[in-house]
Design an enzyme around this catalytic site. Structure first.
Site, short mmCIF file in Angstrom:
data_model
loop_
_atom_site.label_atom_id
_atom_site.label_comp_id
_atom_site.label_asym_id
_atom_site.label_seq_id
_atom_site.Cartn_x
_atom_site.Cartn_y
_atom_site.Cartn_z
N TYR A 62 0.96 -1.36 0.06
CA TYR A 62 0.01 0.03 0.05
C TYR A 62 0.81 1.20 0.06
O TYR A 62 1.69 1.57 1.03
CB TYR A 62 -0.75 0.01 1.28
CG TYR A 62 -1.77 -1.34 1.20
CD1 TYR A 62 -2.20 -2.00 0.06
CD2 TYR A 62 -2.42 -1.55 2.39
CE1 TYR A 62 -3.01 -2.98 0.23
CE2 TYR A 62 -3.47 -2.61 2.71
CZ TYR A 62 -3.63 -3.23 1.51
OH TYR A 62 -4.66 -4.30 1.54
N LEU A 210 -17.23 -2.75 1.91
CA LEU A 210 -18.20 -1.85 1.31
C LEU A 210 -18.14 -1.92 -0.21
O LEU A 210 -18.66 -0.68 -0.79
CB LEU A 210 -17.80 -0.36 1.85
CG LEU A 210 -18.10 -0.31 3.35
CD1 LEU A 210 -17.49 1.14 3.89
CD2 LEU A 210 -19.53 -0.54 4.00
N1 LIG Z 1 -5.91 -8.64 0.90
C1 LIG Z 1 -6.33 -7.85 -0.40
O1 LIG Z 1 -5.94 -8.10 -1.49
C2 LIG Z 1 -7.17 -6.57 -0.22
C3 LIG Z 1 -7.58 -5.91 -1.26
C4 LIG Z 1 -8.32 -4.51 -1.20
C5 LIG Z 1 -8.51 -4.11 0.30
N2 LIG Z 1 -7.87 -4.92 1.23
C6 LIG Z 1 -8.06 -4.39 2.55
O2 LIG Z 1 -9.50 -3.94 2.66
C7 LIG Z 1 -9.68 -2.60 3.19
C8 LIG Z 1 -10.79 -2.03 2.78
O3 LIG Z 1 -10.89 -2.16 1.37
P1 LIG Z 1 -11.09 -0.84 0.42
O4 LIG Z 1 -10.79 0.29 0.87
O5 LIG Z 1 -10.76 -1.18 -0.78
O6 LIG Z 1 -12.70 -0.86 0.34
P2 LIG Z 1 -14.12 -0.75 1.26
O7 LIG Z 1 -13.64 -0.57 2.41
O8 LIG Z 1 -15.04 -1.61 0.65
O9 LIG Z 1 -14.57 0.65 0.62
C9 LIG Z 1 -13.72 1.95 1.20
C10 LIG Z 1 -14.15 3.37 0.37
O10 LIG Z 1 -15.32 3.65 1.03
C11 LIG Z 1 -15.65 4.89 1.30
N3 LIG Z 1 -16.34 4.83 2.60
C12 LIG Z 1 -15.72 4.04 4.01
N4 LIG Z 1 -16.66 4.36 4.79
C13 LIG Z 1 -17.88 5.31 4.32
C14 LIG Z 1 -18.82 5.79 4.77
N5 LIG Z 1 -19.43 5.49 6.03
N6 LIG Z 1 -19.46 6.71 4.06
C15 LIG Z 1 -19.21 6.85 2.63
N7 LIG Z 1 -18.05 6.18 2.12
C16 LIG Z 1 -17.35 5.71 2.76
C17 LIG Z 1 -14.09 5.35 1.63
O11 LIG Z 1 -13.98 6.51 1.13
P3 LIG Z 1 -13.32 7.85 1.95
O12 LIG Z 1 -12.06 7.56 2.37
O13 LIG Z 1 -13.54 9.22 1.15
O14 LIG Z 1 -14.19 7.70 3.10
C18 LIG Z 1 -13.49 4.46 0.49
O15 LIG Z 1 -13.34 5.07 -0.61
C19 LIG Z 1 -8.30 -1.99 2.66
O16 LIG Z 1 -7.96 -0.77 3.22
C20 LIG Z 1 -7.33 -3.01 2.78
O17 LIG Z 1 -6.89 -3.02 4.17
C21 LIG Z 1 -7.22 -6.01 1.19
#
Ligand SMILES: NC(=O)c1ccc[n+]([C@@H]2O[C@H](COP(=O)([O-])OP(=O)(O)OC[C@H]3O[C@@H](n4cnc5c(N)ncnc54)[C@H](OP(=O)(O)O)[C@@H]3O)[C@@H](O)[C@H]2O)c1
Length: 331
Positions: A62, A210
């Site tokens: 990251y 999400l």
């Molecule tokens: N192992 C893997 O291969 C892998 C792959 C992808 C992700 N991950 C992990 O999973 C975590 C989460 O995944 P992700 O960040 O890709 O997707 P996510 O958690 O499904 O969605 C994150 C997005 O949602 C927005 N968001 C979050 N809470 C919100 C709310 N209450 N209201 C409105 N918007 C909201 C955030 O924007 P804002 O910042 O603008 O709030 C961000 O753009 C990552 O940080 C990482 O640690 C792991």
């Protein structure tokens, strides 16, 4: 220093690791989905810890080191209140799809580099981020087990590993957690994986819970999409309208329930079983608080079923990753 609140905890595996059921995914703090401000991110991480969110998920890829350095700075003075999680295994190849490296020597080297960036002596949960198909999983996990023996790592995890890989790995050393994408939009592989993780007593960490932001309801039109998200099929024009219709159903059900779409989505995930925890990512303290508020949303079995029916398994349009990323997942 503010005392951390107590949040609902769940066990990951049977070896004694437990984390807040809602954690914090760190990826978007390294500029993956739009602009970031490191000072604000550090404040937000400290706020999360003070709210009792102790499950902090990072990876060496990251921001290629940026995220671990940031989290390392943010947790200074709070280390005892954090379950520190990071990953290795993806490698940077300029202008190309990321590589993978699961060779034993690389595992040791990557861990030392992560510890240095974090400024810590021990990682609580260390994952292989992507399975390396050219290295037997036994060899990779064997090296990870040596890290446990050396006291550099406490628990082991795998990300995007398929059931057969998980079974083989677990024979070498207990696996505490498997992390795979899991949300109302994408759950086919996660549900298949959970049949195995449940049988083996392994915890399940739902990433992108999400739907990379889609399920929050904040992404209404194509112009709301920023950063690397634009490359994801779910957000591309040919799939967007279909997925938006699905999210609209969640928005309506959340309004009926008196919570936000993000909260309904996270509550549905946590209702799938006590083995599941979620790591939503956000840059903002207010949204973190909203996501933590999902723990107060109690769904009846009937409500869980109606939500599952509203977005049936496999209903989302577009694959989980762009074509180049698909061979790297569920390996
Ligand atoms: N192992 C893997 O291969 C892998 C792959 C992808 C992700 N991950 C992990 O999973 C975590 C989460 O995944 P992700 O960040 O890709 O997707 P996510 O958690 O499904 O969605 C994150 C997005 O949602 C927005 N968001 C979050 N809470 C919100 C709310 N209450 N209201 C409105 N918007 C909201 C955030 O924007 P804002 O910042 O603008 O709030 C961000 O753009 C990552 O940080 C990482 O640690 C792991």
């Amino acid at each position: 220093m503010t005392n951390a609140k107590k949040l609902k905890h769940r066990a990951l595996g049977t070896g004694g690791l437990s984390v807040s059921a809602i954690g914090l995914g760190g990826m978007s703090l390294s500029g993956v989905y739009g602009a970031v401000d490191d000072a604000a991110s550090e404040d937000m991480i400290r706020h999360a810890i003070d709210q009792g969110v102790d499950h902090l998920d990072s990876s060496d890829m990251y921001g290629w080191g940026h995220n671990e350095t940031l989290i390392g700075r943010a947790i200074k003075g709070r280390r005892d209140r954090v379950v520190l999680v990071t990953k290795f295994g993806q490698t940077r190849r300029e202008g190309q799809q990321n590589g993978v490296d699961g060779r034993p020597d690389y595992v040791i080297q990557a861990c030392d580099a992560s510890l240095k960036r974090l400024g810590e002596d021990v990682i609580d949960l260390y994952y292989q981020h992507r399975v390396d198909p050219t290295v037997p999983i036994e060899d990779t996990v064997g090296a990870m087990a040596r890290l446990v023996e050396q006291g550099k790592v406490r628990f082991l995890g795998l990300s995007e590993a398929r059931p057969e890989t998980i079974r083989r790995a677990h024979k070498v050393h207990p696996i505490a957690a498997v992390q795979t994408e899991y949300s109302l939009l994408y759950r086919t592989e996660a549900e298949e994986t959970r049949e195995t993780t449940l049988a083996l007593g392994i915890g399940f960490v739902a990433y992108a819970p999400l739907g990379r932001g889609f399920l929050t309801g904040k992404i209404q039109t194509l112009s709301d999409i920023d950063g690397r998200r634009a490359a994801h099929p779910r957000f591309q024009a040919e799939n967007f309208a279909r997925n938006r219709e699905l999210v609209a159903q969640i928005e309506a059900m959340a309004a009926d329930k008196g919570c936000t779409p993000s909260q309904l989505t996270l509550a549905w995930l946590l209702a799938q079983g006590p083995d599941v925890v979620a790591i939503p990512g956000t840059r903002y303290a207010q949204r973190l608080d909203e996501n933590v508020g999902a723990l107060r949303v109690k769904l009846t079995p009937d409500e869980v079923e109606r939500i599952s029916q509203a977005i049936p398994r496999g209903a989302a349009a577009g694959t989980r990753y762009p074509a180049g990323g698909m061979p790297g997942v569920y390996v």
